[in-house]
Motif scaffolding. Structure first.
Motif, PDB file in Angstrom:
ATOM      1  N   LEU A  93      -6.014 -28.607  21.212  1.00  0.00           N
ATOM      2  CA  LEU A  93      -6.884 -29.496  20.445  1.00  0.00           C
ATOM      3  C   LEU A  93      -8.323 -29.067  20.681  1.00  0.00           C
ATOM      4  O   LEU A  93      -8.801 -29.058  21.812  1.00  0.00           O
ATOM      5  CB  LEU A  93      -6.685 -30.950  20.875  1.00  0.00           C
ATOM      6  N   ASP A  94      -8.994 -28.701  19.610  1.00  0.00           N
ATOM      7  CA  ASP A  94     -10.367 -28.207  19.693  1.00  0.00           C
ATOM      8  C   ASP A  94     -11.302 -29.194  18.991  1.00  0.00           C
ATOM      9  O   ASP A  94     -11.292 -29.315  17.777  1.00  0.00           O
ATOM     10  CB  ASP A  94     -10.460 -26.821  19.042  1.00  0.00           C
ATOM     11  N   HIS A 116      -1.443 -26.444  16.940  1.00  0.00           N
ATOM     12  CA  HIS A 116      -2.861 -26.186  17.168  1.00  0.00           C
ATOM     13  C   HIS A 116      -3.678 -26.941  16.123  1.00  0.00           C
ATOM     14  O   HIS A 116      -3.502 -26.719  14.921  1.00  0.00           O
ATOM     15  CB  HIS A 116      -3.170 -24.693  17.101  1.00  0.00           C
ATOM     16  N   LEU A 117      -4.575 -27.800  16.569  1.00  0.00           N
ATOM     17  CA  LEU A 117      -5.428 -28.591  15.679  1.00  0.00           C
ATOM     18  C   LEU A 117      -6.880 -28.265  15.998  1.00  0.00           C
ATOM     19  O   LEU A 117      -7.360 -28.517  17.092  1.00  0.00           O
ATOM     20  CB  LEU A 117      -5.156 -30.085  15.867  1.00  0.00           C
ATOM     21  N   ILE A 118      -7.563 -27.680  15.021  1.00  0.00           N
ATOM     22  CA  ILE A 118      -8.952 -27.255  15.199  1.00  0.00           C
ATOM     23  C   ILE A 118      -9.854 -28.184  14.391  1.00  0.00           C
ATOM     24  O   ILE A 118      -9.788 -28.222  13.166  1.00  0.00           O
ATOM     25  CB  ILE A 118      -9.162 -25.797  14.726  1.00  0.00           C
ATOM     26  N   LEU A 119     -10.692 -28.920  15.095  1.00  0.00           N
ATOM     27  CA  LEU A 119     -11.640 -29.850  14.458  1.00  0.00           C
ATOM     28  C   LEU A 119     -13.069 -29.503  14.867  1.00  0.00           C
ATOM     29  O   LEU A 119     -13.964 -30.353  14.835  1.00  0.00           O
ATOM     30  CB  LEU A 119     -11.312 -31.284  14.865  1.00  0.00           C
ATOM     31  N   ALA A 120     -13.301 -28.266  15.216  1.00  0.00           N
ATOM     32  CA  ALA A 120     -14.611 -27.829  15.710  1.00  0.00           C
ATOM     33  C   ALA A 120     -15.660 -27.827  14.604  1.00  0.00           C
ATOM     34  O   ALA A 120     -15.348 -27.766  13.418  1.00  0.00           O
ATOM     35  CB  ALA A 120     -14.489 -26.422  16.305  1.00  0.00           C
ATOM     36  N   HIS A 121     -16.928 -27.904  15.018  1.00  0.00           N
ATOM     37  CA  HIS A 121     -18.066 -27.814  14.092  1.00  0.00           C
ATOM     38  C   HIS A 121     -17.983 -28.854  12.978  1.00  0.00           C
ATOM     39  O   HIS A 121     -18.018 -28.531  11.794  1.00  0.00           O
ATOM     40  CB  HIS A 121     -18.159 -26.405  13.510  1.00  0.00           C
ATOM     41  N   ASN A 122     -17.847 -30.105  13.374  1.00  0.00           N
ATOM     42  CA  ASN A 122     -17.885 -31.205  12.428  1.00  0.00           C
ATOM     43  C   ASN A 122     -18.903 -32.226  12.915  1.00  0.00           C
ATOM     44  O   ASN A 122     -19.815 -31.893  13.679  1.00  0.00           O
ATOM     45  CB  ASN A 122     -16.483 -31.814  12.267  1.00  0.00           C
ATOM     46  N   SER A 180      -7.772 -41.818  25.475  1.00  0.00           N
ATOM     47  CA  SER A 180      -8.103 -41.275  24.149  1.00  0.00           C
ATOM     48  C   SER A 180      -7.036 -40.321  23.639  1.00  0.00           C
ATOM     49  O   SER A 180      -6.855 -40.164  22.431  1.00  0.00           O
ATOM     50  CB  SER A 180      -9.451 -40.548  24.204  1.00  0.00           C
ATOM     51  N   PHE A 181      -6.321 -39.670  24.571  1.00  0.00           N
ATOM     52  CA  PHE A 181      -5.340 -38.642  24.185  1.00  0.00           C
ATOM     53  C   PHE A 181      -3.945 -38.986  24.708  1.00  0.00           C
ATOM     54  O   PHE A 181      -3.126 -38.094  24.936  1.00  0.00           O
ATOM     55  CB  PHE A 181      -5.782 -37.284  24.737  1.00  0.00           C
ATOM     56  N   PHE A 182      -3.672 -40.262  24.882  1.00  0.00           N
ATOM     57  CA  PHE A 182      -2.489 -40.689  25.638  1.00  0.00           C
ATOM     58  C   PHE A 182      -1.179 -40.170  25.070  1.00  0.00           C
ATOM     59  O   PHE A 182      -0.207 -40.003  25.804  1.00  0.00           O
ATOM     60  CB  PHE A 182      -2.443 -42.221  25.706  1.00  0.00           C
ATOM     61  N   ASP A 183      -1.085 -39.897  23.772  1.00  0.00           N
ATOM     62  CA  ASP A 183       0.189 -39.520  23.160  1.00  0.00           C
ATOM     63  C   ASP A 183       0.410 -38.014  23.100  1.00  0.00           C
ATOM     64  O   ASP A 183       1.446 -37.552  22.614  1.00  0.00           O
ATOM     65  CB  ASP A 183       0.269 -40.105  21.743  1.00  0.00           C
ATOM     66  N   LEU A 184      -0.547 -37.245  23.596  1.00  0.00           N
ATOM     67  CA  LEU A 184      -0.458 -35.782  23.491  1.00  0.00           C
ATOM     68  C   LEU A 184       0.221 -35.217  24.734  1.00  0.00           C
ATOM     69  O   LEU A 184      -0.366 -34.481  25.525  1.00  0.00           O
ATOM     70  CB  LEU A 184      -1.860 -35.192  23.302  1.00  0.00           C
ATOM     71  N   ASN A 243      -4.288 -27.162  26.116  1.00  0.00           N
ATOM     72  CA  ASN A 243      -5.687 -26.741  26.040  1.00  0.00           C
ATOM     73  C   ASN A 243      -6.505 -27.793  25.288  1.00  0.00           C
ATOM     74  O   ASN A 243      -6.184 -28.125  24.144  1.00  0.00           O
ATOM     75  CB  ASN A 243      -5.804 -25.399  25.308  1.00  0.00           C
ATOM     76  N   LEU A 244      -7.580 -28.279  25.924  1.00  0.00           N
ATOM     77  CA  LEU A 244      -8.450 -29.272  25.305  1.00  0.00           C
ATOM     78  C   LEU A 244      -9.892 -28.785  25.397  1.00  0.00           C
ATOM     79  O   LEU A 244     -10.406 -28.545  26.482  1.00  0.00           O
ATOM     80  CB  LEU A 244      -8.297 -30.626  26.005  1.00  0.00           C
ATOM     81  N   PHE A 245     -10.536 -28.651  24.236  1.00  0.00           N
ATOM     82  CA  PHE A 245     -11.901 -28.131  24.174  1.00  0.00           C
ATOM     83  C   PHE A 245     -12.842 -29.221  23.662  1.00  0.00           C
ATOM     84  O   PHE A 245     -12.770 -29.628  22.507  1.00  0.00           O
ATOM     85  CB  PHE A 245     -11.953 -26.886  23.279  1.00  0.00           C
ATOM     86  N   LEU A 246     -13.709 -29.678  24.564  1.00  0.00           N
ATOM     87  CA  LEU A 246     -14.689 -30.719  24.248  1.00  0.00           C
ATOM     88  C   LEU A 246     -16.109 -30.210  24.480  1.00  0.00           C
ATOM     89  O   LEU A 246     -17.057 -30.989  24.562  1.00  0.00           O
ATOM     90  CB  LEU A 246     -14.441 -31.954  25.122  1.00  0.00           C
ATOM     91  N   ASN A 247     -16.260 -28.907  24.589  1.00  0.00           N
ATOM     92  CA  ASN A 247     -17.565 -28.315  24.853  1.00  0.00           C
ATOM     93  C   ASN A 247     -18.504 -28.456  23.651  1.00  0.00           C
ATOM     94  O   ASN A 247     -18.082 -28.688  22.526  1.00  0.00           O
ATOM     95  CB  ASN A 247     -17.419 -26.836  25.221  1.00  0.00           C
TER      96      ASN A 247
END
Length: 222
Positions: free
Chosen positions: A139-140, A114-120, A153-157, A162-166
Motif C-alpha cells: 500500500l503506497d 498492490h494499491l498505489i495511491l501516491a501523489h494525490n 487505520s489499517f486493521f483489515d490488511l 509494505n506500507l509507504f507513508l513517506n
C-alpha cells in the motif's frame, strides 16, 4: 500615370475564447517515479523497489487544484480507474484524489495485491476505507497530505507487507495505528513532521524489519 495608393483595412482583433476546464484531470502517458514503489518502479513479480530519486516538486506546487473522490471517477468516467488496473496492481497515482470514498466499489479491488495511491491529495484515512482488502501486500500512500494516522487505520490488511507513508505531513501515529498489520515487514515514514516516537505506535507490527524515519523532526523516543 501614378497608381493610387492601396487602401488599408481595419481588422478587428479576434476575441480569444478560453475553453472551460476539464472536470477531470488529464491522463498522463507516463508517471514520474518517486521514492515509493509506484507501478513504474516495482517488479510485478517480486514487488521490490528500484533505487530512484524522490520527486518532491509535485507536492510543493499543490494547493489550489481541483480534487476528486474515487466515487466521482466511477460515476463520471470509470475508464480512468479501470485503465489503471494491471494484473493484481492498481495504480491510482496523480489523479488529484482527496477522498477514498468509492475505493471498495472498484471491480476486483479485493483481489489486488498492490494499491498505489501516491501523489494525490488525500488528507485522512478512515477505519473502513480498506475493509476487505485482505490480499493487499503493498500500500503506497506517499506524497499526499496525511497529517494523522489514527488507531486501527489499517486493521483489515492482514497480509500487508509494505506500507509507504513517506512525504506527507504526518505529525503523529496514534497508539495501535498499525494494529492488525501482523505481516508488515517494511514501513516508510520519512519526510514527515513526526516529533515523538512512542513504542506503542508500532503495536501490532510484530514482523517489522525495515523502518525508515529519516528527515523528520524527532526530539524524543520513548
Amino acid at each position: 500615370m501614378e497608381r493610387p495608393p492601396k487602401a488599408t483595412r481595419n481588422v478587428a482583433e479576434e476575441a480569444t475564447l478560453s475553453s472551460p476546464p476539464s472536470p477531470l484531470p488529464q491522463e498522463r502517458e507516463s508517471h514520474p517515479i518517486s521514492a515509493s514503489p509506484s507501478e513504474a518502479s516495482m517488479s510485478a513479480t517480486s514487488g521490490k523497489r528500484k533505487q530512484v530519486a524522490p520527486t518532491r516538486a509535485f507536492k510543493k506546487s499543490r494547493g489550489q487544484e481541483e480534487s476528486f473522490s474515487i466515487r466521482y471517477y466511477l460515476i463520471h468516467n470509470p475508464q480512468i480507474i479501470l485503465s489503471r488496473i494491471k494484473g493484481t496492481t492498481i495504480d491510482l497515482s496523480y489523479l488529484n484524489i482527496s477522498s477514498l470514498e468509492g475505493l471498495l466499489q472498484i471491480p476486483k479491488i479485493t483481489q489486488m495485491n498492490h494499491l498505489i495511491l501516491a501523489h494525490n491529495l488525500i488528507r485522512e484515512i478512515k477505519r473502513e476505507d480498506f475493509t476487505g482488502l485482505k490480499e493487499l501486500i503493498t500500500l503506497d500512500l506517499s506524497n499526499n497530505l496525511l497529517e494523522f494516522i489514527f488507531t486501527d487505520s489499517f486493521f483489515d490488511l492482514e497480509n500487508l507487507t509494505n506500507l509507504f507513508l513517506n512525504d506527507n505531513i504526518i505529525r503523529t501515529l496514534q497508539h495501535d495505528a498499525l494494529g492488525g498489520l501482523n505481516q508488515l515487514n517494511q514501513l516508510s515514514l520519512s519526510h514527515n513532521k513526526i516529533k515523538e516516537i512512542d513504542a506503542k505506535m508500532l503495536n501490532g507490527a510484530f514482523n517489522l524489519e525495515i523502518l525508515n524515519l529519516s528527515n523528520n523532526e524527532i526530539k524524543t523516543i520513548e
